[in-house]
Design a protein around this motif. Sequence first.
Motif, mmCIF file in Angstrom:
data_model
loop_
_atom_site.group_PDB
_atom_site.id
_atom_site.type_symbol
_atom_site.label_atom_id
_atom_site.label_comp_id
_atom_site.label_asym_id
_atom_site.label_seq_id
_atom_site.Cartn_x
_atom_site.Cartn_y
_atom_site.Cartn_z
ATOM 1 N N ASN A 133 30.265 16.642 6.958
ATOM 2 C CA ASN A 133 30.524 16.602 8.527
ATOM 3 C C ASN A 133 31.051 15.238 8.868
ATOM 4 N N SER A 134 31.475 14.292 7.840
ATOM 5 C CA SER A 134 31.984 13.181 8.265
ATOM 6 C C SER A 134 33.149 12.894 7.806
ATOM 7 N N ILE A 135 34.037 11.923 8.654
ATOM 8 C CA ILE A 135 35.256 11.620 8.316
ATOM 9 C C ILE A 135 35.460 10.241 8.165
ATOM 10 N N ASP A 136 35.986 9.541 7.048
ATOM 11 C CA ASP A 136 36.013 8.175 6.769
ATOM 12 C C ASP A 136 37.040 7.580 7.242
ATOM 13 N N VAL A 137 36.950 6.893 8.550
ATOM 14 C CA VAL A 137 38.260 6.291 9.169
ATOM 15 C C VAL A 137 38.512 5.397 8.346
ATOM 16 N N ALA A 138 38.167 4.857 7.266
ATOM 17 C CA ALA A 138 38.816 3.860 6.452
ATOM 18 C C ALA A 138 39.880 4.480 5.361
ATOM 19 N N THR A 139 39.767 5.819 5.252
ATOM 20 C CA THR A 139 40.867 6.339 4.421
ATOM 21 C C THR A 139 41.909 6.575 5.201
ATOM 22 N N GLU A 140 42.200 6.252 6.406
ATOM 23 C CA GLU A 140 43.494 6.496 7.184
ATOM 24 C C GLU A 140 44.623 6.224 6.521
ATOM 25 N N GLN A 141 45.616 7.259 6.522
ATOM 26 C CA GLN A 141 47.108 7.101 5.927
ATOM 27 C C GLN A 141 47.828 7.261 7.067
ATOM 28 N N VAL A 142 48.561 6.329 7.378
ATOM 29 C CA VAL A 142 49.622 6.677 8.588
ATOM 30 C C VAL A 142 50.894 7.300 7.947
ATOM 31 N N LEU A 143 50.810 8.415 8.623
ATOM 32 C CA LEU A 143 52.099 9.390 8.177
ATOM 33 C C LEU A 143 53.394 8.898 9.275
ATOM 34 N N ILE A 144 53.198 9.067 10.407
ATOM 35 C CA ILE A 144 54.201 8.833 11.320
ATOM 36 C C ILE A 144 53.709 8.218 12.786
ATOM 37 N N ASP A 145 54.310 7.072 13.146
ATOM 38 C CA ASP A 145 53.798 6.305 14.339
ATOM 39 C C ASP A 145 54.886 5.646 15.124
ATOM 40 N N ASN A 146 54.223 5.100 16.202
ATOM 41 C CA ASN A 146 55.204 4.539 17.154
ATOM 42 C C ASN A 146 56.201 5.621 18.036
ATOM 43 N N ILE A 147 55.582 6.804 17.967
ATOM 44 C CA ILE A 147 56.089 7.831 18.885
ATOM 45 C C ILE A 147 56.102 7.428 20.449
ATOM 46 N N SER A 148 57.048 7.361 21.191
ATOM 47 C CA SER A 148 56.562 6.672 22.625
ATOM 48 C C SER A 148 55.797 7.659 23.434
ATOM 49 N N SER A 149 54.964 6.929 24.058
ATOM 50 C CA SER A 149 54.060 7.314 25.141
ATOM 51 C C SER A 149 54.265 6.622 26.402
ATOM 52 N N VAL A 150 55.436 6.308 26.843
ATOM 53 C CA VAL A 150 55.828 5.131 27.627
ATOM 54 C C VAL A 150 55.214 5.452 29.155
ATOM 55 N N ASN A 151 55.290 6.674 29.309
ATOM 56 C CA ASN A 151 54.753 7.059 30.696
ATOM 57 C C ASN A 151 53.598 7.798 31.036
ATOM 58 N N GLY A 152 52.799 7.538 29.748
ATOM 59 C CA GLY A 152 51.340 8.216 29.642
ATOM 60 C C GLY A 152 51.442 9.943 29.714
ATOM 61 N N ASN A 153 52.339 10.736 29.858
ATOM 62 C CA ASN A 153 52.297 12.130 29.716
ATOM 63 C C ASN A 153 53.420 12.536 29.022
ATOM 64 N N ASP A 173 58.564 14.461 25.632
ATOM 65 C CA ASP A 173 59.557 13.797 26.033
ATOM 66 C C ASP A 173 59.258 12.510 26.500
ATOM 67 N N ALA A 174 57.889 12.207 26.521
ATOM 68 C CA ALA A 174 57.206 10.894 27.101
ATOM 69 C C ALA A 174 57.181 10.727 28.577
ATOM 70 N N GLY A 175 57.789 11.770 29.300
ATOM 71 C CA GLY A 175 57.746 11.770 30.703
ATOM 72 C C GLY A 175 58.856 10.673 31.312
ATOM 73 N N SER A 176 59.314 9.904 30.433
ATOM 74 C CA SER A 176 60.421 8.865 31.093
ATOM 75 C C SER A 176 61.188 8.582 29.803
ATOM 76 N N ASP A 177 62.502 8.267 29.922
ATOM 77 C CA ASP A 177 63.187 8.151 28.759
ATOM 78 C C ASP A 177 62.966 7.090 27.941
ATOM 79 N N PRO A 178 62.286 7.009 26.874
ATOM 80 C CA PRO A 178 62.062 5.888 25.875
ATOM 81 C C PRO A 178 63.100 4.759 25.869
ATOM 82 N N ARG A 179 64.356 5.135 25.910
ATOM 83 C CA ARG A 179 65.589 4.211 25.997
ATOM 84 C C ARG A 179 65.917 3.733 27.289
ATOM 85 N N GLY A 180 65.192 4.245 28.299
ATOM 86 C CA GLY A 180 65.476 3.876 29.780
ATOM 87 C C GLY A 180 66.703 3.716 30.215
ATOM 88 N N ASP A 181 67.664 4.950 29.841
ATOM 89 C CA ASP A 181 68.883 4.793 30.419
ATOM 90 C C ASP A 181 69.264 6.371 30.880
#
Length: 524
Positions: A133-153, A173-181
Amino acid sequence: MRRLAALVVITTAVVVGRVPAVAEAAPTPDLTDGLVASVASPTAVESLPGNRVVVLEQDTGRVRVIDTVSGRLLGTPAAQLAVCAGGERGLLGFTHDPNFATSGRVYIFYTRPAPGSPGGCVNRVSAFVMSGNSIDVATEQVLIDNISSVNGNHNGGDLDVGADGFLYVSTGDAGSDPRGDSGSGGNNDAAQDLSLLNGKILRLDRFSGAPAPGNPLTALGAVACGSRGNGPTTPATWCRELYAWGLRNPFRFAFDPNSPTTRFFVNDVGQSTREEIDNGAPGANYGWNAREGRCPSGQNPPCAGPPAGVTDPIVDYPRSTGTFITAGAFVPNGAWPSEFDGGYLFADGGSGRVWMRTANGAVDYANPILSDAFGLTDMAFVNEPTGTSLYYTLNGSSEVRKLGLGGSLPAGRTLEVQVSGVAGVPSGAVAVALNMTVVDARSAGFATVYPCGQPRPVASNLNYSAGQTIPNLVLAKPGAGGRVCVFSDATIDVLADVAGFFPAGSGFAPISNPTRILDTRTGI
């Protein structure tokens, strides 16, 4: 208490905005709704092998475990991750690997702090190893990252492994365009920007995070975008991770366990006019930000059909019916009575209602199967010792609840009850003493208690008359899986309290405060 409404089976689909065909009601089983545990701001819920259910706490970053045999929330979290809290960010999605029994591999979608990124937070999907019943956080393998959460929603946040063995992930869609355009709200075109991971369904190799072979943009010069980020300076090259796009906030999606292929529905939250359910398909463009539901954004039927290359939803409904769609779950065939077979349950968190899309595609909005479940964020079917229940999370009231068949043990049916490892009964107990009580017998009959996995004996343990309530002390030997079976030849309610047990090699061990392990009236 949530209100349970009668399920109505529709023979003709209801078209919102028109006068519906007359629906013919079918006999409906009793559904019992009950509290399982109090969990702080729960989001995802998922059944885990080993009689367990995993629940995520959105803002604390804690992964919690519920033992479905005892019905208890374990006091020690399985893990705690550092998350961005508040709004729609946090610990959002969880699933386990098909080979979990041997690998212990699980997958988590969460919003993590990223001070150098727009908005200060980004979304990440990682794999971890779980033992017990335990997850070892030291085993984390990042699969995909840096997906924008610029607006919080609009983070999306669901993930699951399809029948094809690939990991599917939903992003908002991050609530606001990550490109800002292009702006925010209805002006945000990130879902149509194929060089961003936002507003999409992604399909990944679950072991490496690489784009799954055969994704629709692979042959069109797309590149792997795994962790390059989604911001104003992100390259404009298309992303091979994309499976489908044109989604605003696909907070939840669900695979069909009854299908041998990868069949899934996506629940996409609307802006201000319509909520929708989309059929998951490779290369599908569901139309946001130009379309909302089956109409141009901001419109209700009658309206213009989809332009070429855009896929309309299979279900949509207006804000007069609900306010934001959230969870979905296919009913496993045979888990509940036949009128549920082929059904897809979906929830609206704002109205607190859960409806069913029947196998023929009909929805009776006037007769939800559950009401007042405000803030419902996720739901999943769970196989328990006493049957199959729909577990669901209420984010606002911090509750995990379950909906299941209750109210009786039907005539001619056998109910399996876990006794070993419950209420202090050790796994090696040779027999258990149960205070069995038959309540509200519908007709005269008898009940027999015996070890599961063995032939049912001819003798009975309780004999009853119509309307009678009658108790008896029963000594039963645990059978297969540490369970005893209860058979009744007439429809009854039945209760069972553990009064004591016989440990291996010693005398009787009484329990000073008998513990209830079965009550068909409440779904225990």
